[in-house]
Design a protein around this motif. Structure first.
Motif, PDB file in Angstrom:
ATOM      1  N   PHE A 102       0.841  -1.194   0.000  1.00 51.57           N
ATOM      2  CA  PHE A 102       0.000   0.000   0.000  1.00 51.57           C
ATOM      3  C   PHE A 102       0.876   1.244   0.000  1.00 51.57           C
ATOM      4  O   PHE A 102       1.844   1.328   0.748  1.00 51.57           O
ATOM      5  CB  PHE A 102      -0.900   0.027   1.238  1.00 51.57           C
ATOM      6  N   LYS A 103       0.498   2.213  -0.815  1.00 47.26           N
ATOM      7  CA  LYS A 103       1.247   3.470  -0.896  1.00 47.26           C
ATOM      8  C   LYS A 103       0.278   4.637  -0.858  1.00 47.26           C
ATOM      9  O   LYS A 103      -0.869   4.529  -1.305  1.00 47.26           O
ATOM     10  CB  LYS A 103       2.043   3.555  -2.203  1.00 47.26           C
ATOM     11  N   THR A 104       0.772   5.762  -0.340  1.00 41.98           N
ATOM     12  CA  THR A 104       0.020   7.011  -0.375  1.00 41.98           C
ATOM     13  C   THR A 104       0.825   8.026  -1.174  1.00 41.98           C
ATOM     14  O   THR A 104       2.016   7.831  -1.416  1.00 41.98           O
ATOM     15  CB  THR A 104      -0.230   7.564   1.038  1.00 41.98           C
ATOM     16  N   GLY A 105       0.161   9.089  -1.565  1.00 42.67           N
ATOM     17  CA  GLY A 105       0.862  10.158  -2.265  1.00 42.67           C
ATOM     18  C   GLY A 105       0.616  10.142  -3.760  1.00 42.67           C
ATOM     19  O   GLY A 105      -0.302   9.500  -4.254  1.00 42.67           O
ATOM     20  N   ARG A 106       1.461  10.826  -4.470  1.00 43.53           N
ATOM     21  CA  ARG A 106       1.251  11.073  -5.898  1.00 43.53           C
ATOM     22  C   ARG A 106       1.710   9.937  -6.815  1.00 43.53           C
ATOM     23  O   ARG A 106       1.325   9.896  -7.973  1.00 43.53           O
ATOM     24  CB  ARG A 106       1.935  12.369  -6.304  1.00 43.53           C
ATOM     25  N   GLN A 107       2.522   9.027  -6.317  1.00 39.46           N
ATOM     26  CA  GLN A 107       2.964   7.923  -7.179  1.00 39.46           C
ATOM     27  C   GLN A 107       1.803   6.988  -7.483  1.00 39.46           C
ATOM     28  O   GLN A 107       0.845   6.904  -6.720  1.00 39.46           O
ATOM     29  CB  GLN A 107       4.103   7.164  -6.520  1.00 39.46           C
ATOM     30  N   THR A 108       1.891   6.304  -8.593  1.00 42.27           N
ATOM     31  CA  THR A 108       0.848   5.364  -8.976  1.00 42.27           C
ATOM     32  C   THR A 108       1.321   3.932  -8.729  1.00 42.27           C
ATOM     33  O   THR A 108       2.515   3.684  -8.541  1.00 42.27           O
ATOM     34  CB  THR A 108       0.488   5.509 -10.469  1.00 42.27           C
ATOM     35  N   SER A 109       0.381   3.021  -8.773  1.00 37.80           N
ATOM     36  CA  SER A 109       0.745   1.612  -8.600  1.00 37.80           C
ATOM     37  C   SER A 109       1.676   1.153  -9.720  1.00 37.80           C
ATOM     38  O   SER A 109       2.544   0.304  -9.499  1.00 37.80           O
ATOM     39  CB  SER A 109      -0.510   0.745  -8.547  1.00 37.80           C
ATOM     40  N   GLU A 110       1.527   1.730 -10.898  1.00 39.39           N
ATOM     41  CA  GLU A 110       2.412   1.372 -12.005  1.00 39.39           C
ATOM     42  C   GLU A 110       3.857   1.759 -11.706  1.00 39.39           C
ATOM     43  O   GLU A 110       4.789   1.042 -12.083  1.00 39.39           O
ATOM     44  CB  GLU A 110       1.941   2.038 -13.312  1.00 39.39           C
ATOM     45  N   ASP A 111       4.051   2.898 -11.027  1.00 34.08           N
ATOM     46  CA  ASP A 111       5.404   3.319 -10.642  1.00 34.08           C
ATOM     47  C   ASP A 111       6.050   2.257  -9.746  1.00 34.08           C
ATOM     48  O   ASP A 111       7.216   1.905  -9.935  1.00 34.08           O
ATOM     49  CB  ASP A 111       5.374   4.658  -9.888  1.00 34.08           C
ATOM     50  N   ILE A 112       5.302   1.774  -8.774  1.00 35.58           N
ATOM     51  CA  ILE A 112       5.828   0.773  -7.843  1.00 35.58           C
ATOM     52  C   ILE A 112       6.020  -0.559  -8.562  1.00 35.58           C
ATOM     53  O   ILE A 112       7.022  -1.251  -8.348  1.00 35.58           O
ATOM     54  CB  ILE A 112       4.892   0.600  -6.632  1.00 35.58           C
ATOM     55  N   ALA A 113       5.077  -0.919  -9.423  1.00 36.58           N
ATOM     56  CA  ALA A 113       5.176  -2.189 -10.152  1.00 36.58           C
ATOM     57  C   ALA A 113       6.429  -2.236 -11.020  1.00 36.58           C
ATOM     58  O   ALA A 113       7.034  -3.301 -11.181  1.00 36.58           O
ATOM     59  CB  ALA A 113       3.930  -2.397 -11.011  1.00 36.58           C
ATOM     60  N   ARG A 114       6.834  -1.095 -11.556  1.00 31.79           N
ATOM     61  CA  ARG A 114       8.030  -1.040 -12.401  1.00 31.79           C
ATOM     62  C   ARG A 114       9.317  -0.996 -11.586  1.00 31.79           C
ATOM     63  O   ARG A 114      10.408  -1.152 -12.131  1.00 31.79           O
ATOM     64  CB  ARG A 114       7.969   0.170 -13.329  1.00 31.79           C
ATOM     65  N   SER A 115       9.203  -0.788 -10.289  1.00 27.37           N
ATOM     66  CA  SER A 115      10.394  -0.712  -9.439  1.00 27.37           C
ATOM     67  C   SER A 115      10.861  -2.119  -9.063  1.00 27.37           C
ATOM     68  O   SER A 115      10.217  -3.118  -9.389  1.00 27.37           O
ATOM     69  CB  SER A 115      10.076   0.091  -8.166  1.00 27.37           C
TER      70      SER A 115
END
Length: 192
Positions: A102-115
């Motif tokens: 789970f993340k909050t803020g301006r990043q999207t799930s796609e940003d995390i998925a690509r990390s």
């Protein structure tokens, strides 16, 4: 001087890999790590969501209240990677065979998925004898009213695990060499 085993987390490795060497060293040795207002707000959401998961055995309502089976919320794990390296991390929620992040803020799930984070957490879980085959990443942007949620799935294949383990050992090795060459183990102490 004998170089000690080192303990790294995704946050430390990601800071180093991103060229934020000073931040990585501060995280590694736990030096003056300041929590920004955004970090404090994110921690509050995480605490709320963790309590909701424990109470209901469902994902947080903001992410759809999906029924879980046997969730482990805010699970801290520490595993040996090899004779010189320990990997640690806190998985937001594990419910066999899924990691929920789970993340909050301006990043999207796609940003995390690509990390590298889903793969690193897959290594962490696997070495902790917790089978995983996917990570579901949920993001909530509390700064906007509409279209403020996103969700991505990362399938955690053997290739993802292999690539992630290689990345962990490579980045940690680079960092360890730098710390040794600059005699930072003599100046600071890392708590394992």
């Amino acid at each position: 001087m004998t170089t000690p085993r080192i303990k790294v987390s995704y946050s430390i490795l990601n800071a180093w890999a991103s060229g934020k060497y000073e931040d990585a060293i501060k995280y590694f040795f736990r030096l003056e790590v300041v929590k920004s207002p955004a970090m404090i707000e994110g921690i509050k959401y995480h605490e709320q969501w963790s309590q909701e998961i424990i109470k209901t055995k469902k994902l947080p309502e903001v992410f759809g209240s999906k029924q879980l089976i046997d969730p482990k919320s805010e699970q801290y794990i520490k595993v040996d990677i090899n004779d010189w390296l320990i990997l640690s991390g806190k998985i937001d929620c594990y419910d066999n065979p899924t990691i929920y992040e789970f993340k909050t803020g301006r990043q999207t799930s796609e940003d995390i998925a690509r990390s590298k984070q889903p793969g690193v957490y897959a290594v962490l879980s696997t070495l902790n004898k917790q089978y995983v085959d996917r990570a579901e990443i949920y993001c909530f942007n509390q700064h906007v009213k509409n279209d403020n949620k996103s969700m991505s799935i990362v399938y955690l294949t053997d290739k993802v695990l292999e690539d992630s383990l290689n990345w962990i050992e490579t980045i940690a090795g680079e960092m360890k060499n730098y710390l040794e060459q600059n005699k930072l183990f003599e100046k600071y102490h890392q708590k394992l």
